[in-house]
Design an enzyme around this catalytic site. Structure first.
Site, mmCIF file in Angstrom:
data_model
loop_
_atom_site.group_PDB
_atom_site.id
_atom_site.type_symbol
_atom_site.label_atom_id
_atom_site.label_comp_id
_atom_site.label_asym_id
_atom_site.label_seq_id
_atom_site.Cartn_x
_atom_site.Cartn_y
_atom_site.Cartn_z
ATOM 1 N N LYS A 275 0.864 -1.190 0.000
ATOM 2 C CA LYS A 275 0.000 0.000 0.000
ATOM 3 C C LYS A 275 0.891 1.228 0.000
ATOM 4 O O LYS A 275 2.018 1.182 0.511
ATOM 5 C CB LYS A 275 -0.867 0.029 1.254
ATOM 6 C CG LYS A 275 -2.083 0.933 1.135
ATOM 7 C CD LYS A 275 -3.223 0.217 0.447
ATOM 8 C CE LYS A 275 -4.389 1.131 0.169
ATOM 9 N NZ LYS A 275 -5.552 0.350 -0.304
ATOM 10 N N ASP B 94 -7.034 4.372 -4.597
ATOM 11 C CA ASP B 94 -7.652 4.245 -3.274
ATOM 12 C C ASP B 94 -8.256 5.635 -3.010
ATOM 13 O O ASP B 94 -8.460 6.404 -3.959
ATOM 14 C CB ASP B 94 -6.615 3.839 -2.203
ATOM 15 C CG ASP B 94 -7.271 3.391 -0.899
ATOM 16 O OD1 ASP B 94 -7.752 2.251 -0.840
ATOM 17 O OD2 ASP B 94 -7.336 4.184 0.064
HETATM 18 P P1 NDP Z 1 -12.875 7.859 -2.921
HETATM 19 O O1 NDP Z 1 -11.817 8.857 -2.684
HETATM 20 O O2 NDP Z 1 -13.401 7.659 -4.285
HETATM 21 O O3 NDP Z 1 -14.130 8.167 -1.972
HETATM 22 C C1 NDP Z 1 -14.009 8.209 -0.598
HETATM 23 C C2 NDP Z 1 -15.353 8.585 -0.011
HETATM 24 O O4 NDP Z 1 -15.284 8.466 1.410
HETATM 25 C C3 NDP Z 1 -15.723 10.031 -0.281
HETATM 26 O O5 NDP Z 1 -17.114 10.157 -0.305
HETATM 27 C C4 NDP Z 1 -15.130 10.751 0.923
HETATM 28 O O6 NDP Z 1 -15.732 11.999 1.211
HETATM 29 C C5 NDP Z 1 -15.408 9.746 2.020
HETATM 30 N N1 NDP Z 1 -14.392 9.898 3.076
HETATM 31 C C6 NDP Z 1 -13.066 9.726 2.946
HETATM 32 N N2 NDP Z 1 -12.435 9.978 4.100
HETATM 33 C C7 NDP Z 1 -13.392 10.311 4.966
HETATM 34 C C8 NDP Z 1 -13.379 10.670 6.311
HETATM 35 N N3 NDP Z 1 -12.230 10.742 7.008
HETATM 36 N N4 NDP Z 1 -14.570 10.935 6.901
HETATM 37 C C9 NDP Z 1 -15.732 10.860 6.204
HETATM 38 N N5 NDP Z 1 -15.802 10.528 4.902
HETATM 39 C C10 NDP Z 1 -14.658 10.259 4.302
HETATM 40 O O7 NDP Z 1 -12.312 6.485 -2.323
HETATM 41 P P2 NDP Z 1 -12.805 4.990 -2.601
HETATM 42 O O8 NDP Z 1 -14.265 4.967 -2.829
HETATM 43 O O9 NDP Z 1 -11.906 4.409 -3.598
HETATM 44 O O10 NDP Z 1 -12.444 4.301 -1.207
HETATM 45 C C11 NDP Z 1 -13.387 4.179 -0.144
HETATM 46 C C12 NDP Z 1 -12.944 3.070 0.792
HETATM 47 O O11 NDP Z 1 -12.899 1.830 0.090
HETATM 48 C C13 NDP Z 1 -11.560 3.234 1.422
HETATM 49 O O12 NDP Z 1 -11.565 2.640 2.698
HETATM 50 C C14 NDP Z 1 -10.681 2.406 0.486
HETATM 51 O O13 NDP Z 1 -9.496 1.988 1.133
HETATM 52 C C15 NDP Z 1 -11.609 1.247 0.205
HETATM 53 N N6 NDP Z 1 -11.338 0.451 -0.984
HETATM 54 C C16 NDP Z 1 -11.217 1.025 -2.206
HETATM 55 C C17 NDP Z 1 -11.021 0.239 -3.319
HETATM 56 C C18 NDP Z 1 -10.964 0.788 -4.695
HETATM 57 O O14 NDP Z 1 -10.859 0.007 -5.631
HETATM 58 N N7 NDP Z 1 -11.046 2.106 -4.891
HETATM 59 C C19 NDP Z 1 -10.858 -1.222 -3.207
HETATM 60 C C20 NDP Z 1 -11.082 -1.726 -1.881
HETATM 61 C C21 NDP Z 1 -11.292 -0.904 -0.826
HETATM 62 P P3 NDP Z 1 -14.968 13.345 0.806
HETATM 63 O O15 NDP Z 1 -15.021 13.396 -0.681
HETATM 64 O O16 NDP Z 1 -15.741 14.442 1.456
HETATM 65 O O17 NDP Z 1 -13.581 13.223 1.343
HETATM 66 O O1 2IT Z 2 -7.906 -1.479 -0.841
HETATM 67 C C1 2IT Z 2 -7.845 -1.964 -1.989
HETATM 68 O O2 2IT Z 2 -7.972 -3.185 -2.197
HETATM 69 C C2 2IT Z 2 -7.626 -1.053 -3.109
HETATM 70 N N1 2IT Z 2 -7.560 0.159 -2.908
HETATM 71 C C3 2IT Z 2 -7.449 -1.599 -4.501
HETATM 72 C C4 2IT Z 2 -6.042 -2.057 -4.718
HETATM 73 C C5 2IT Z 2 -5.707 -2.471 -6.126
HETATM 74 O O3 2IT Z 2 -4.534 -2.796 -6.324
HETATM 75 O O4 2IT Z 2 -6.566 -2.491 -7.001
#
Ligand code: NDP
Ligand code: 2IT
Length: 444
Positions: A126, A166
């Site tokens: 990561k 992420d």
């Molecule tokens: P994005 O940046 O696309 O979206 C994040 C969302 O969460 C936004 O709505 C953001 O609001 C909100 N958010 C982030 N930090 C906070 C906080 N401290 N308090 C409240 N709201 C918050 O990220 P992703 O959708 O990609 O990721 C979301 C989660 O999923 C994370 O935990 C990530 O690690 C996990 N994840 C992502 C994957 C991927 O493929 N993208 C795969 C697996 C897991 P705002 O815009 O206001 O900050």
């Molecule tokens: O938390 C996760 O699994 C991710 N942000 C996706 C990682 C990836 O390599 O696609």
């Protein structure tokens, strides 16, 4: 003292001020007790757990960049290459002001077991930075991403370490980083995933984490004799994971009542309008206060509050520790059937325990959100064979992977006499392959 307790104690002592990392290690090791106890002598001899909780490598670097007014700034960049027992390091890059080494280590540690669960050959890593992308111009984002990659490119490669998106890192950022990698290293290779479709990206990667979450939720409910169609859901977040979770949930006949961002949350009694959400978040990069313009019937509330809405399913898709004990109590009070984690570690340890003790089906993130990284691994396969698969081919593979993860998680819990404890099931199923590979590869 038991082996598990000894290792947890030493992780806390050796890594003070990293509470999220302690939390992730505790959750995993506590639930592995039955496996560790059955193999204690063998594992102790080769210091298996001590090696599992110590990243193979941690890289920390300066990221200087210049804003649109000519002012220079410095952020800190990180890449934690946690475990390469079953494949090249694989995991996202988080850009958020809260990022520090402890957060990246917790995410890297979770990633090791998650990636193992996918059954694909990917190790865990990561990275990220405390850079805040909010309110920055495209040029400022590019300046940051180029500077970040100028340093990171020394340590990654298609067969060594393959970063992806992420929080705060989407297609735009991956594009800038890919361009800089190619320019400095002079190789055109699948060094990042989540790329644009015109330069090696995979169809369905954008949708994969959210879609995968719903495929797993659907299968898990089915195994518990429940049909997902007709259910209601609360979702938190409004980023990549949340948007495509809402989209797939809606396609499966679920009415999604909420979504949120870091300022507030929306309640839409008619079901969240995904097209509106995409326009607000993906096109305009705006705040959820805009949602009411599209749906006058909806309510916008400042602050947090998603989990007080009565619904059958809760899908936390924002960030770590966003579902607290008081939220778990509200969910139980409202008769919630299942909590499936789209985010990484969104539920605190106390909240998880409370939900499980009160009969709520609980699917941990390392299983439930594994569809993103699984599809990243499918992108790597396509890059290696220099071919692109259709959306339906990738989506079918993703669905199949999520169904397998569900069954492996359910079966592993059963095997150790803890039927229905999916935290234990996911951790055991993920651990077994990594442990086996590490044992086979000697002390390294
Ligand atoms: P994005 O940046 O696309 O979206 C994040 C969302 O969460 C936004 O709505 C953001 O609001 C909100 N958010 C982030 N930090 C906070 C906080 N401290 N308090 C409240 N709201 C918050 O990220 P992703 O959708 O990609 O990721 C979301 C989660 O999923 C994370 O935990 C990530 O690690 C996990 N994840 C992502 C994957 C991927 O493929 N993208 C795969 C697996 C897991 P705002 O815009 O206001 O900050
Ligand atoms: O938390 C996760 O699994 C991710 N942000 C996706 C990682 C990836 O390599 O696609």
């Amino acid at each position: 003292m038991s082996y598990v307790d000894e290792v947890i104690e030493s992780v806390v002592a050796k890594n003070p001020a990293e509470p999220e990392f302690h939390q992730a290690v505790k959750e995993v090791l506590e639930s592995l007790r039955p496996v560790i106890e059955a193999n204690e002598e063998k594992y102790r001899k080769v210091a298996l757990l001590e090696r599992m909780v110590e990243p193979e490598r941690q890289i920390k670097f300066r990221v200087p960049w210049v804003d649109d007014k000519g002012q220079a700034h410095v952020n800190t960049g990180y890449r934690v290459q946690f475990n390469s027992a079953i494949g090249p390091y694989k995991g996202g890059i988080r850009l958020h002001p809260s990022v520090n080494i402890g957060i990246i280590k917790f995410l890297g540690f979770e990633q090791v077991f998650k990636n193992s669960l996918t059954s694909l050959p990917i190790g865990g890593g990561k990275g990220g930075s405390d850079f805040d992308p909010k309110g920055k111009s495209d040029r400022e984002i590019m300046a940051f991403c180029q500077s970040f990659m100028t340093e990171l490119c020394k340590y990654i490669g298609a067969d060594t370490d393959v970063p992806a998106g992420d929080i705060g890192t989407g297609a735009r950022e991956i594009g800038f980083m890919f361009g800089q990698y190619k320019r400095i290293r002079g190789v055109y290779e699948g060094v990042l995933t989540g790329k644009g479709l015109s330069y090696g990206g995979s169809l369905a990667r954008t949708e994969a984490t959210g879609y995968g979450l719903l495929y797993l939720t659907q299968e898990l409910l089915k195994l518990n004799g429940i049909d997902i169609a007709g259910k209601t859901a609360c979702v938190s977040g409004s980023g990549n994971v949340a948007i495509y979770a809402i989209e797939k949930a809606t396609q499966l006949g679920v009415k999604v009542l909420t979504c949120s961002d870091s300022n507030g949350w929306v309640y839409d009694p008619d079901g969240i309008d995904v097209a509106a959400l995409k326009e607000i978040k993906e096109v305009n990069r705006a705040r959820l206060t805009e949602y009411k313009k599209y749906r006058p019937n909806s309510e916008y509330h400042e602050g947090r509050g998603v989990w007080v809405v009565k619904a059958d399913l809760a899908l936390p898709c924002a960030t770590q520790n966003e579902l607290l004990l008081e939220d778990a109590k509200a969910l139980v009070e409202n008769g919630c059937t299942a909590v499936c984690e789209g985010a990484n570690m969104p539920t605190t340890l106390e909240a998880t325990k409370y939900l499980q003790e009160h009969g709520v089906i609980f699917a941990p993130g390392k299983a439930a959100n594994a569809g993103g990284v699984a599809t990243s691994a499918l992108e790597m396969s396509q890059n290696s064979e220099r071919l692109s698969w259709t959306f339906d081919e990738v989506d079918a593979k993703l669905k199949n992977i999520m169904i397998n993860i569900t069954h492996n998680m359910v079966d592993a819990a059963k095997r150790y006499g803890h039927e229905g404890d999916y935290v234990m099931g996911a951790n055991i199923a993920g651990f077994e392959k990594v442990a086996d590979a590490m044992m086979a590869q000697g002390i390294c």
